[in-house]
Design a protein around this motif. Sequence first.
Motif, PDB file in Angstrom:
ATOM      1  N   SER A 479       0.842  -1.153   0.090  1.00  0.00           N
ATOM      2  CA  SER A 479      -0.038  -0.039   0.153  1.00  0.00           C
ATOM      3  C   SER A 479       0.806   1.529  -0.111  1.00  0.00           C
ATOM      4  CB  SER A 479      -0.920   0.023   1.106  1.00  0.00           C
ATOM      5  OG  SER A 479      -2.011  -1.019   1.129  1.00  0.00           O
ATOM      6  N   GLN A 480       1.871   1.195  -0.865  1.00  0.00           N
ATOM      7  CA  GLN A 480       2.782   2.519  -1.103  1.00  0.00           C
ATOM      8  C   GLN A 480       2.715   3.148  -2.545  1.00  0.00           C
ATOM      9  OE1 GLN A 480       6.592   1.060   0.046  1.00  0.00           O
ATOM     10  NE2 GLN A 480       6.188   1.076   2.369  1.00  0.00           N
ATOM     11  N   LEU A 481       2.989   4.340  -2.494  1.00  0.00           N
ATOM     12  CA  LEU A 481       3.055   5.107  -3.632  1.00  0.00           C
ATOM     13  C   LEU A 481       4.327   5.908  -3.424  1.00  0.00           C
ATOM     14  CD1 LEU A 481       2.125   6.309  -6.503  1.00  0.00           C
ATOM     15  CD2 LEU A 481       0.835   7.745  -5.036  1.00  0.00           C
ATOM     16  N   GLU A 482       5.371   5.828  -4.657  1.00  0.00           N
ATOM     17  CA  GLU A 482       6.478   6.420  -4.643  1.00  0.00           C
ATOM     18  C   GLU A 482       6.484   7.213  -5.747  1.00  0.00           C
ATOM     19  OE1 GLU A 482      10.970   5.384  -3.397  1.00  0.00           O
ATOM     20  OE2 GLU A 482      10.730   5.047  -5.339  1.00  0.00           O
ATOM     21  N   VAL A 483       6.521   8.672  -5.965  1.00  0.00           N
ATOM     22  CA  VAL A 483       6.727   9.333  -7.075  1.00  0.00           C
ATOM     23  C   VAL A 483       7.828  10.057  -7.153  1.00  0.00           C
ATOM     24  CG1 VAL A 483       5.399  11.697  -8.107  1.00  0.00           C
ATOM     25  CG2 VAL A 483       4.068  10.082  -6.435  1.00  0.00           C
ATOM     26  N   GLU A 484       8.234   9.918  -8.435  1.00  0.00           N
ATOM     27  CA  GLU A 484       9.617  10.273  -8.919  1.00  0.00           C
ATOM     28  C   GLU A 484       9.679  11.053 -10.068  1.00  0.00           C
ATOM     29  OE1 GLU A 484      13.153   7.038  -9.380  1.00  0.00           O
ATOM     30  OE2 GLU A 484      12.754   7.449 -11.219  1.00  0.00           O
ATOM     31  N   VAL A 485      10.503  12.325  -9.761  1.00  0.00           N
ATOM     32  CA  VAL A 485      10.688  13.310 -10.911  1.00  0.00           C
ATOM     33  C   VAL A 485      11.936  13.731 -10.962  1.00  0.00           C
ATOM     34  CG1 VAL A 485       9.980  15.045  -9.291  1.00  0.00           C
ATOM     35  CG2 VAL A 485       9.818  15.424 -11.650  1.00  0.00           C
ATOM     36  N   CYS A 486      12.583  13.808 -12.500  1.00  0.00           N
ATOM     37  CA  CYS A 486      13.784  14.653 -12.532  1.00  0.00           C
ATOM     38  C   CYS A 486      13.571  15.943 -12.798  1.00  0.00           C
ATOM     39  CB  CYS A 486      14.332  13.697 -13.823  1.00  0.00           C
ATOM     40  SG  CYS A 486      15.973  14.389 -14.263  1.00  0.00           S
ATOM     41  N   SER A 487      13.845  16.888 -12.025  1.00  0.00           N
ATOM     42  CA  SER A 487      13.751  18.198 -11.920  1.00  0.00           C
ATOM     43  C   SER A 487      14.751  18.792 -11.065  1.00  0.00           C
ATOM     44  CB  SER A 487      12.336  18.623 -11.623  1.00  0.00           C
ATOM     45  OG  SER A 487      12.207  20.074 -11.630  1.00  0.00           O
ATOM     46  N   SER A 488      15.251  19.989 -11.270  1.00  0.00           N
ATOM     47  CA  SER A 488      16.007  20.899 -10.559  1.00  0.00           C
ATOM     48  C   SER A 488      15.146  21.485  -9.575  1.00  0.00           C
ATOM     49  CB  SER A 488      17.016  21.715 -11.317  1.00  0.00           C
ATOM     50  OG  SER A 488      16.014  22.660 -12.279  1.00  0.00           O
ATOM     51  N   LEU A 489      13.796  22.027  -9.693  1.00  0.00           N
ATOM     52  CA  LEU A 489      13.083  22.607  -8.946  1.00  0.00           C
ATOM     53  C   LEU A 489      12.552  21.641  -7.889  1.00  0.00           C
ATOM     54  CD1 LEU A 489      10.712  24.362 -11.702  1.00  0.00           C
ATOM     55  CD2 LEU A 489      12.715  25.267 -10.216  1.00  0.00           C
ATOM     56  N   PRO A 490      11.948  21.911  -6.826  1.00  0.00           N
ATOM     57  CA  PRO A 490      11.272  20.859  -5.775  1.00  0.00           C
ATOM     58  C   PRO A 490      10.283  20.179  -6.149  1.00  0.00           C
ATOM     59  CG  PRO A 490      11.628  23.387  -4.939  1.00  0.00           C
ATOM     60  CD  PRO A 490      11.898  23.433  -6.406  1.00  0.00           C
ATOM     61  N   ALA A 491      10.097  19.039  -5.982  1.00  0.00           N
ATOM     62  CA  ALA A 491       9.101  17.938  -6.797  1.00  0.00           C
ATOM     63  C   ALA A 491       7.835  18.548  -6.312  1.00  0.00           C
ATOM     64  CB  ALA A 491       9.346  16.569  -6.177  1.00  0.00           C
ATOM     65  N   GLU A 492       7.533  19.112  -5.404  1.00  0.00           N
ATOM     66  CA  GLU A 492       6.015  19.278  -5.307  1.00  0.00           C
ATOM     67  C   GLU A 492       5.768  20.272  -6.013  1.00  0.00           C
ATOM     68  OE1 GLU A 492       8.453  20.161  -2.614  1.00  0.00           O
ATOM     69  OE2 GLU A 492       8.239  18.067  -1.797  1.00  0.00           O
ATOM     70  N   GLN A 493       6.357  21.301  -6.689  1.00  0.00           N
ATOM     71  CA  GLN A 493       5.920  22.378  -7.476  1.00  0.00           C
ATOM     72  C   GLN A 493       5.644  21.679  -9.109  1.00  0.00           C
ATOM     73  OE1 GLN A 493       8.725  25.706  -7.480  1.00  0.00           O
ATOM     74  NE2 GLN A 493       8.862  25.524  -5.251  1.00  0.00           N
ATOM     75  N   VAL A 494       6.163  20.618  -9.332  1.00  0.00           N
ATOM     76  CA  VAL A 494       5.858  20.112 -10.563  1.00  0.00           C
ATOM     77  C   VAL A 494       4.941  19.066 -10.841  1.00  0.00           C
ATOM     78  CG1 VAL A 494       8.296  20.960 -11.194  1.00  0.00           C
ATOM     79  CG2 VAL A 494       7.698  18.600 -10.691  1.00  0.00           C
ATOM     80  N   LEU A 495       4.380  18.815  -9.837  1.00  0.00           N
ATOM     81  CA  LEU A 495       3.219  17.882  -9.747  1.00  0.00           C
ATOM     82  C   LEU A 495       2.188  18.279 -10.257  1.00  0.00           C
ATOM     83  CD1 LEU A 495       4.086  15.663  -6.535  1.00  0.00           C
ATOM     84  CD2 LEU A 495       5.106  15.119  -8.799  1.00  0.00           C
ATOM     85  N   PRO A 496       0.924  17.749 -10.697  1.00  0.00           N
ATOM     86  CA  PRO A 496      -0.364  17.955 -11.149  1.00  0.00           C
ATOM     87  C   PRO A 496      -1.036  18.027  -9.833  1.00  0.00           C
ATOM     88  CG  PRO A 496      -0.076  15.721 -11.706  1.00  0.00           C
ATOM     89  CD  PRO A 496       1.192  15.917 -11.447  1.00  0.00           C
ATOM     90  N   PRO A 497      -2.272  18.866  -9.737  1.00  0.00           N
ATOM     91  CA  PRO A 497      -2.804  19.419  -8.462  1.00  0.00           C
ATOM     92  C   PRO A 497      -3.535  17.909  -7.991  1.00  0.00           C
ATOM     93  CG  PRO A 497      -3.424  20.947  -9.818  1.00  0.00           C
ATOM     94  CD  PRO A 497      -2.724  19.759 -10.896  1.00  0.00           C
ATOM     95  N   TRP A 498      -3.798  17.010  -8.614  1.00  0.00           N
ATOM     96  CA  TRP A 498      -4.630  15.804  -7.965  1.00  0.00           C
ATOM     97  C   TRP A 498      -3.610  15.085  -7.291  1.00  0.00           C
ATOM     98  CZ3 TRP A 498      -2.812  11.693 -10.180  1.00  0.00           C
ATOM     99  CH2 TRP A 498      -2.248  11.543 -11.358  1.00  0.00           C
ATOM    100  N   LEU A 499      -2.511  14.984  -7.648  1.00  0.00           N
ATOM    101  CA  LEU A 499      -1.324  14.025  -7.031  1.00  0.00           C
ATOM    102  C   LEU A 499      -0.449  15.098  -6.095  1.00  0.00           C
ATOM    103  CD1 LEU A 499       0.222  11.565  -7.400  1.00  0.00           C
ATOM    104  CD2 LEU A 499       1.571  12.427  -9.203  1.00  0.00           C
ATOM    105  N   ARG A 500      -0.576  16.284  -6.049  1.00  0.00           N
ATOM    106  CA  ARG A 500       0.020  17.050  -5.013  1.00  0.00           C
ATOM    107  C   ARG A 500      -0.751  16.899  -3.858  1.00  0.00           C
ATOM    108  NH1 ARG A 500      -0.246  22.519  -7.288  1.00  0.00           N
ATOM    109  NH2 ARG A 500       0.935  21.789  -9.086  1.00  0.00           N
ATOM    110  N   GLN A 501      -2.013  16.535  -3.963  1.00  0.00           N
ATOM    111  CA  GLN A 501      -2.805  16.545  -2.552  1.00  0.00           C
ATOM    112  C   GLN A 501      -2.260  15.223  -1.999  1.00  0.00           C
ATOM    113  OE1 GLN A 501      -6.848  16.753  -3.989  1.00  0.00           O
ATOM    114  NE2 GLN A 501      -6.774  18.750  -4.689  1.00  0.00           N
ATOM    115  N   ALA A 502      -1.802  14.288  -2.466  1.00  0.00           N
ATOM    116  CA  ALA A 502      -1.421  12.902  -1.970  1.00  0.00           C
ATOM    117  C   ALA A 502       0.016  12.943  -1.519  1.00  0.00           C
ATOM    118  CB  ALA A 502      -1.681  11.956  -2.607  1.00  0.00           C
TER     119      ALA A 502
END
Length: 506
Positions: A479-502
């Motif tokens: 029951s785990q969700l790991e979100v990975e992003v390749c970015s020089s910006l903080p990861a929270e800033q580049v996620l879509p709103p519906w995923l940012r809530q989680a």
Amino acid sequence: MWWAVARRAAAPAFIGSLASFTAYSYCEKPARTKEQAEETAAVVAAAVAGQKKPPQRTLSTLTKEQADGQKQVLQALLGQMIDDVDRTGGVGELQQTLTKLEDELWARGRVHRIVITGGPCAGKSTIMSDLVQMLKERNYLVFTMPEIATEMFKWSDGKMWDDFSAQGLDDDPVWASLQTSLTRVQTVIEDSIVHMAHRSLSKRRKGPNPPEGAVVLLDRGVIDNVAYCTDEAWAMVLEDLGTTTARLIDRYDHVIHLVTAANGAEQHYTLEQAEGDGSEESARSETPEQARQLDGRTLSAWQETKSHFIVGNAGVTWPEKRQKAKAILGMLLGDASSGGLMQKLQCAYLPPQVILAEAAADGEIPWVVSKHVKTTYLSDKSRLQKTSPGNGGAGAVLYFHQDLDADGHVARQYAMDYWTYTQKLRTVLSSRSDALAKAGVGDSDAAEWGGQLREVREEIVIFAFGDNRIRCRCSEERSQLEVEVCSSLPAEQVLPPWLRQAKAPV
């Protein structure tokens, strides 16, 4: 590969010879005679040379005192072997050394095929020059492949587009014939370059300063042609070539997508190409809007690739964009200092079906794909990974070997073929089974004693959002969700709103 087969075949015999030699050498009573010492030396020499071993002494030919001493030494040696198995994750010391050597030779023998792609005026030519210089400084052999469309434009004295697009891009049969020619020429040249890279690497590895590996940098791959075709025209191309999109994608190891300047850096968009001096007609003719559309189509065309990175313009300067491309390449080649680009968030669990549905309904997400991943842990330091298309998608099955650091993160990874993948599994399982059998552990107790390998099954959902490629790793078992992003910006800033809530950690 013949050397891999040879090492696999030789390992059990050599280990057996080493065990016999060790037991005989450390038996204090009785002391060895000169003839016995010469016989033992001949056994070891024959094993190393791969020759037939001469007759050896057995317990039945020894005196009772000799036999008892031999048994004690063998029992002590068996205990040490079992300790080694526990300590090294299932592989004996010698076999572990051979496996590491095989892995190193495999990695050094690899020719990495890396595509640099993107929309018009994305900076491909300049950034490719940066990457070539970086690779040479790190002692890699570098081979480059120019953009075939530009070269054919030059070869035709600028007439190519006029003759094949007189009726517009909707004239599928005529346009498909051009794209078939482009794709055929490109695949032949690519294969020739890769062949030369293998030959050159094989020869130079024998020198005093062997290269770290070989890299073929390609200014676009054949999949880029999809962005310039209708679906019907591309279907004609595939039929003429007798292949599939998935097979063409599998020709490459990594793809780095550079976003066009027309998206986020409009003031720098130009029709002039970096490698030109202005005296020749440019093959680039797109308006900024057309460039943005082609950029999106190109990004979507590569969505099924196994390793895909996006370098955008939002919030970065041109030097920073160039630096990010170099950092991505460094990360792909195992540079630990480049790992800061990859950010991971532990989020509240969302089933993969929910993520797929949310992504499909989000108007800012152009595409979404999913993959099934089976990870098999060989030890706490290494694991194997098998990736196959999910959600009914098309694509190749991929196999990887991954070395882990002390925190369990991937420190180094390389692709392998199916044969090598299955051989590694068999080798480790056989080593564990033999050690447990010698320790008197039955099959029913093998799991408790570590005779079975731990497997983890996950679903991975991947989609593009803005200038970033978002990767969601879903484990229903934990029951785990790991979100990975390749970015020089903080990861929270580049996620879509519906995923940012989680994003809040569980």
